[in-house]
Design an enzyme around this catalytic site. Sequence first.
Site, PDB file in Angstrom:
ATOM      1  N   LYS A   1      43.780  44.799  58.149  1.00  0.00           N
ATOM      2  CA  LYS A   1      44.540  45.153  59.346  1.00  0.00           C
ATOM      3  C   LYS A   1      43.777  44.754  60.603  1.00  0.00           C
ATOM      4  O   LYS A   1      44.333  44.128  61.519  1.00  0.00           O
ATOM      5  CB  LYS A   1      44.806  46.663  59.340  1.00  0.00           C
ATOM      6  CG  LYS A   1      45.832  47.079  60.359  1.00  0.00           C
ATOM      7  CD  LYS A   1      46.062  48.580  60.313  1.00  0.00           C
ATOM      8  CE  LYS A   1      46.862  48.981  59.081  1.00  0.00           C
ATOM      9  NZ  LYS A   1      46.766  50.402  58.769  1.00  0.00           N
TER      10      LYS A   1
ATOM     11  N   ARG B   1      43.549  54.308  62.413  1.00  0.00           N
ATOM     12  CA  ARG B   1      44.190  53.789  61.202  1.00  0.00           C
ATOM     13  C   ARG B   1      43.174  53.187  60.243  1.00  0.00           C
ATOM     14  O   ARG B   1      42.304  52.430  60.674  1.00  0.00           O
ATOM     15  CB  ARG B   1      45.182  52.670  61.566  1.00  0.00           C
ATOM     16  CG  ARG B   1      46.348  53.117  62.382  1.00  0.00           C
ATOM     17  CD  ARG B   1      47.062  51.912  62.981  1.00  0.00           C
ATOM     18  NE  ARG B   1      48.120  52.361  63.871  1.00  0.00           N
ATOM     19  CZ  ARG B   1      49.382  52.554  63.481  1.00  0.00           C
ATOM     20  NH1 ARG B   1      49.746  52.292  62.249  1.00  0.00           N
ATOM     21  NH2 ARG B   1      50.271  52.990  64.333  1.00  0.00           N
TER      22      ARG B   1
ATOM     23  N   GLY C   1      49.437  52.964  51.627  1.00  0.00           N
ATOM     24  CA  GLY C   1      49.619  54.413  51.533  1.00  0.00           C
ATOM     25  C   GLY C   1      48.473  55.167  50.880  1.00  0.00           C
ATOM     26  O   GLY C   1      48.555  56.368  50.664  1.00  0.00           O
TER      27      GLY C   1
ATOM     28  N   MET D   1      45.219  55.417  51.912  1.00  0.00           N
ATOM     29  CA  MET D   1      44.240  56.052  52.800  1.00  0.00           C
ATOM     30  C   MET D   1      44.936  56.600  54.038  1.00  0.00           C
ATOM     31  O   MET D   1      46.138  56.553  54.153  1.00  0.00           O
ATOM     32  CB  MET D   1      43.147  55.056  53.128  1.00  0.00           C
ATOM     33  CG  MET D   1      42.279  54.785  51.915  1.00  0.00           C
ATOM     34  SD  MET D   1      41.067  53.531  52.223  1.00  0.00           S
ATOM     35  CE  MET D   1      42.054  52.159  52.674  1.00  0.00           C
TER      36      MET D   1
ATOM     37  N   ARG E   1      50.635  41.035  58.092  1.00  0.00           N
ATOM     38  CA  ARG E   1      49.822  40.546  56.964  1.00  0.00           C
ATOM     39  C   ARG E   1      50.686  39.594  56.157  1.00  0.00           C
ATOM     40  O   ARG E   1      51.919  39.600  56.288  1.00  0.00           O
ATOM     41  CB  ARG E   1      49.332  41.704  56.105  1.00  0.00           C
ATOM     42  CG  ARG E   1      50.442  42.408  55.432  1.00  0.00           C
ATOM     43  CD  ARG E   1      50.004  43.593  54.625  1.00  0.00           C
ATOM     44  NE  ARG E   1      51.223  44.340  54.370  1.00  0.00           N
ATOM     45  CZ  ARG E   1      51.301  45.623  54.156  1.00  0.00           C
ATOM     46  NH1 ARG E   1      50.217  46.349  54.153  1.00  0.00           N
ATOM     47  NH2 ARG E   1      52.455  46.200  53.914  1.00  0.00           N
TER      48      ARG E   1
ATOM     49  N   HIS F   1      48.013  45.598  15.901  1.00  0.00           N
ATOM     50  CA  HIS F   1      48.592  44.462  15.176  1.00  0.00           C
ATOM     51  C   HIS F   1      49.965  44.119  15.750  1.00  0.00           C
ATOM     52  O   HIS F   1      50.264  42.959  16.058  1.00  0.00           O
ATOM     53  CB  HIS F   1      48.693  44.819  13.685  1.00  0.00           C
ATOM     54  CG  HIS F   1      49.333  43.745  12.869  1.00  0.00           C
ATOM     55  ND1 HIS F   1      50.696  43.710  12.642  1.00  0.00           N
ATOM     56  CD2 HIS F   1      48.820  42.652  12.259  1.00  0.00           C
ATOM     57  CE1 HIS F   1      50.981  42.645  11.915  1.00  0.00           C
ATOM     58  NE2 HIS F   1      49.855  41.989  11.663  1.00  0.00           N
TER      59      HIS F   1
ATOM     60  N   SER G   1      35.712  26.137  17.840  1.00  0.00           N
ATOM     61  CA  SER G   1      36.796  26.860  18.502  1.00  0.00           C
ATOM     62  C   SER G   1      36.357  28.314  18.600  1.00  0.00           C
ATOM     63  O   SER G   1      36.040  28.949  17.584  1.00  0.00           O
ATOM     64  CB  SER G   1      38.087  26.733  17.699  1.00  0.00           C
ATOM     65  OG  SER G   1      39.094  27.480  18.338  1.00  0.00           O
TER      66      SER G   1
ATOM     67  N   CYS H   1      40.697  29.926  20.766  1.00  0.00           N
ATOM     68  CA  CYS H   1      41.977  30.255  20.156  1.00  0.00           C
ATOM     69  C   CYS H   1      42.218  31.751  20.048  1.00  0.00           C
ATOM     70  O   CYS H   1      43.151  32.184  19.401  1.00  0.00           O
ATOM     71  CB  CYS H   1      42.113  29.579  18.798  1.00  0.00           C
ATOM     72  SG  CYS H   1      40.844  30.074  17.627  1.00  0.00           S
TER      73      CYS H   1
ATOM     74  N   TYR I   1      39.897  22.711  25.666  1.00  0.00           N
ATOM     75  CA  TYR I   1      41.267  23.236  25.568  1.00  0.00           C
ATOM     76  C   TYR I   1      41.260  24.740  25.317  1.00  0.00           C
ATOM     77  O   TYR I   1      40.263  25.309  24.878  1.00  0.00           O
ATOM     78  CB  TYR I   1      42.059  22.524  24.467  1.00  0.00           C
ATOM     79  CG  TYR I   1      41.581  22.806  23.058  1.00  0.00           C
ATOM     80  CD1 TYR I   1      42.052  23.897  22.347  1.00  0.00           C
ATOM     81  CD2 TYR I   1      40.644  21.969  22.437  1.00  0.00           C
ATOM     82  CE1 TYR I   1      41.604  24.166  21.059  1.00  0.00           C
ATOM     83  CE2 TYR I   1      40.202  22.226  21.156  1.00  0.00           C
ATOM     84  CZ  TYR I   1      40.682  23.325  20.466  1.00  0.00           C
ATOM     85  OH  TYR I   1      40.249  23.598  19.212  1.00  0.00           O
TER      86      TYR I   1
HETATM   87  C1  PEP Z   1      39.818  35.209  16.751  1.00  0.00           C
HETATM   88  O1  PEP Z   1      39.074  35.933  16.110  1.00  0.00           O
HETATM   89  O2  PEP Z   1      39.737  35.078  17.975  1.00  0.00           O
HETATM   90  C2  PEP Z   1      40.875  34.460  16.065  1.00  0.00           C
HETATM   91  C3  PEP Z   1      41.618  33.599  16.712  1.00  0.00           C
HETATM   92  O3  PEP Z   1      41.076  34.759  14.773  1.00  0.00           O
HETATM   93  P1  PEP Z   1      41.912  36.033  14.250  1.00  0.00           P
HETATM   94  O4  PEP Z   1      42.520  36.706  15.431  1.00  0.00           O
HETATM   95  O5  PEP Z   1      42.932  35.478  13.323  1.00  0.00           O
HETATM   96  O6  PEP Z   1      40.848  36.822  13.591  1.00  0.00           O
END
Ligand code: PEP
Length: 923
Positions: A22, A91, A100, A102, A335, A462, A793, A861, A881
Amino acid sequence: MPRYVYDFHEGNRDQKELLGGKGANLAEMTNLGLPVPPGFTITTEACRAYLAHGAEPAGLRAEVDAHLAALERRMGRTLGQSDDPLLVSVRSGAKHSMPGMMETVLNVGLNDVSVAGLAAQAGDARFAWDSYRRLLQMFGRTVLGVDAEHFEHALDELIRSRGVGGDTELSAADLQELVATFQAIVREHTGRDFPQDPREQLDLAVRAVFTSWTADRAVRYRRQERIPDDLGTAVNVVAMVFGNLGPDSGTGVAFTRDPASGQSGIYGDYLPNAQGEDVVAGIRNTLSLTELERLDKACYDELLTVMNRLETHYRDLCDIEFTIERGRLWILQTRVGKRTAGAAFRIACQLVDEGLIDLPEALRRVTGHQLAQLMFPKFDERAARAAAAAPADAATQLLSRGVGASPGAAVGVAVFDSAAAVARAAAGQDVILVRRETSPDDLDGMIAARGVLTSRGGKTSHAAVVARGMGTTCVCGAESLEVDAVARTLRTSDGIVVGEGDVLSIDGTTGEVFTGAIPVAASPVVQYFEGTLDADAPQADDLVRAVHRLITFADAVSALHVRANADTAEDAVRARRFGARGIGLCRTEHMFLGERRRHIERLVIAEDEAAQQESLAALLPLQRADFEQILAAMDGLPVTVRLLDPPLHEFLPDLTELSVRVAVAEITGEVDEPDRRMLEAVRRLHERNPMLGLRGVRLGLVVPGLFVMQIRAIAEAAAARILAGGDPHVEIMIPLVGSVQELELVRADGERAIAEVAGRYGMAIDHLIGTMVELPRAALVAGELAASAEFFSFGTNDLTQMTWGFSRDDAEAAFFSLYLEKGIFGVSPFESLDVAGVGRLVRLAAAEGRQARPGLKLGVCGEHAADPDSVHFFHAAGLDYVSCSPFRVPVARLEAGRAALLAPQIEESVDAGLTRADVEAVV
Ligand code: PEP
Ligand code: MG
């Protein structure tokens, strides 16, 4: 000695750190020559010093003296002057907007004497007494800590006893009486009189604003928004201007574009004869800005000029607070305005077209979180709110609220097991799979379902991980629901029972669960990614065109490629449509479930090599067909297949069930020999800590022939694709490796199998063999692993689990909410990469791996691959990647592009000593 106070004409918009958002913007507007009431800002540094030592830092008082004196000179009157008082507002204003959270105190400087001076000057006694009672009320609550209810109660009582409709109908005499009542309340609850000395009022108000930084709600807000706790707030002391001086006065807010849709135009509200807090409190209906044009054309025109000026100056949507005091316009705040996800994309592209910003800047201004919001179907907002407010016997009503684990809106009939989900879906019904929690056995049902609802587990359970991966709506941990899979019902604590076939609606963003069907709107952005809506088609709106333009640009500038985690040909096809440049993780475990389970069971109880070979031979063609389809879907792009990873017992019968069956058979004398042998095997393989047990490469080494069979199937699938004129590129990935010896053993067998297939077909098979880095040890010996691995990976799910020693399946439900509440985490490390710990292992493994094998291909991954903050880290760590679920590919593409643009900015600022979170919060 540091300087603690800055006049508005001394600062600028880049000083948010010191002057708060502000203060920095008030300074910027002052220097632009806009009509800002004069004032000064006390810095965040003063606040930090006050909070650290419990007292104002030395020198602050003298600086406030000097700036107040300058302000008084400028205004031609002194603070609280008895015949014509200067009044100020005090202020809060931190670096990041915390709406809102403070405190603010208005009308500081009024007392029993100056109230008469104000009345005389304004020619309006009612206005003066109203301003005084507001000061008492705000000061009493905020500075003196009196419960707000006492004041509200007294005001309500007075309104009731006078028989009027509201506070605006109270007379000057009524308000004078209310002031006396409020003063008595202050005396009663604080044991002291309301301070009459204007300067004491100012000092106490400043102190209260400093302290409001540590109020519970502010702390909670910061935790949620990931704003650091140690920034402190600045305090703005501003000459009061009054919107409540009669019908030619008023107060309002204005936006330079519509923050909901992004359409350009003039948006906002105006409330005549009112002060700022009346607009927020919603005590009267506001007017639109067009009506202001009718009421006061000159002020309206001036406001439009200011808005234009601000938008061109800030090169973005601005929101503005203004007050009109007797026909004179004052700008109290501006702002860069918050906006919806859709508006963010539209506005960024509009500003490019208007020549205010370039495309890189436009890309910097949108986020992956916003894109994700645009991709999920939504419930019709009004219908959902109506259902939430509906009585208990309504057909559509709110049943429960769980964790919004995978966004979207799903409607379908409740089913209570995987088989019913598959059967009903095959018959053309939309289903919601309801389970206490899900396991790999529920996969088919989850694939068939529109949505998944569980009564246990959190965001990394899961159900949550798998549903997010598939882009399926999921609500987890709706604990007030009791799920009975045997009776096929779910029951609420109020006794409402939902049976199989009853319709449910679940909202994966809010976690709400409704009975009945709430109307759903499909996302045009998903239709665009699916290829069913062309960005150039006439029915594509400006939102789709904006998304197309920015994501195309992101692809052009990104260094980090985006692949997908896909285990089926359908997923691979979708991933490709969504822009994946290959598969980074094809998990093979689901290929061993269902019908195929019996081959695994036979493999486990095989007593000789011939029997083993027979089971493997039965699996080989099935696996080959799996891989062939996936390679066809990803033709020309790399496909990383991970060899079997989970513990073997997941593919075998349940120990208890089998024990009972064998025990009963023994009593009746009908023992089934394979059952008995299976029971022995299941007992032998039973583990207390399966996640740390016989899984991954360990399993591949213990069960002879299993991994070789998979590698052969991959090679044969590649050969078949080549024969069919395809262009396969396979990458074989070995899970849970901790030592180079494990890798070498699998690799030697694998290379032999591939050479044999290549020889048989008389062709070269393009392939790499690499490893996952999922164990801290793998990261620590990355240099050794790289000698035998052609790529790494990072499996950051396991790497997080193994580094912290948290069980992925249990930790979240057990204690993560407490850890988040206590601030041990800002966010779950399974959701956003723990850069300091797990990230350090990633950097180490990347550096040592590449040192041993220059050009080593590096990817990720785990679930973090599409988390925007984590993507920026992976870019900075030099990875090649990220690989995420198909549905999240666009988000990762956008963030990969943004990372390339923001990385130099972030690195420079980090070098300059700021924390990464701090810098990222700004950019
Ligand atoms: C991991 O462990 O990040 C992975 C990709 O394998 P998973 O989740 O299948 O154990
Ligand atoms: Mg893993």
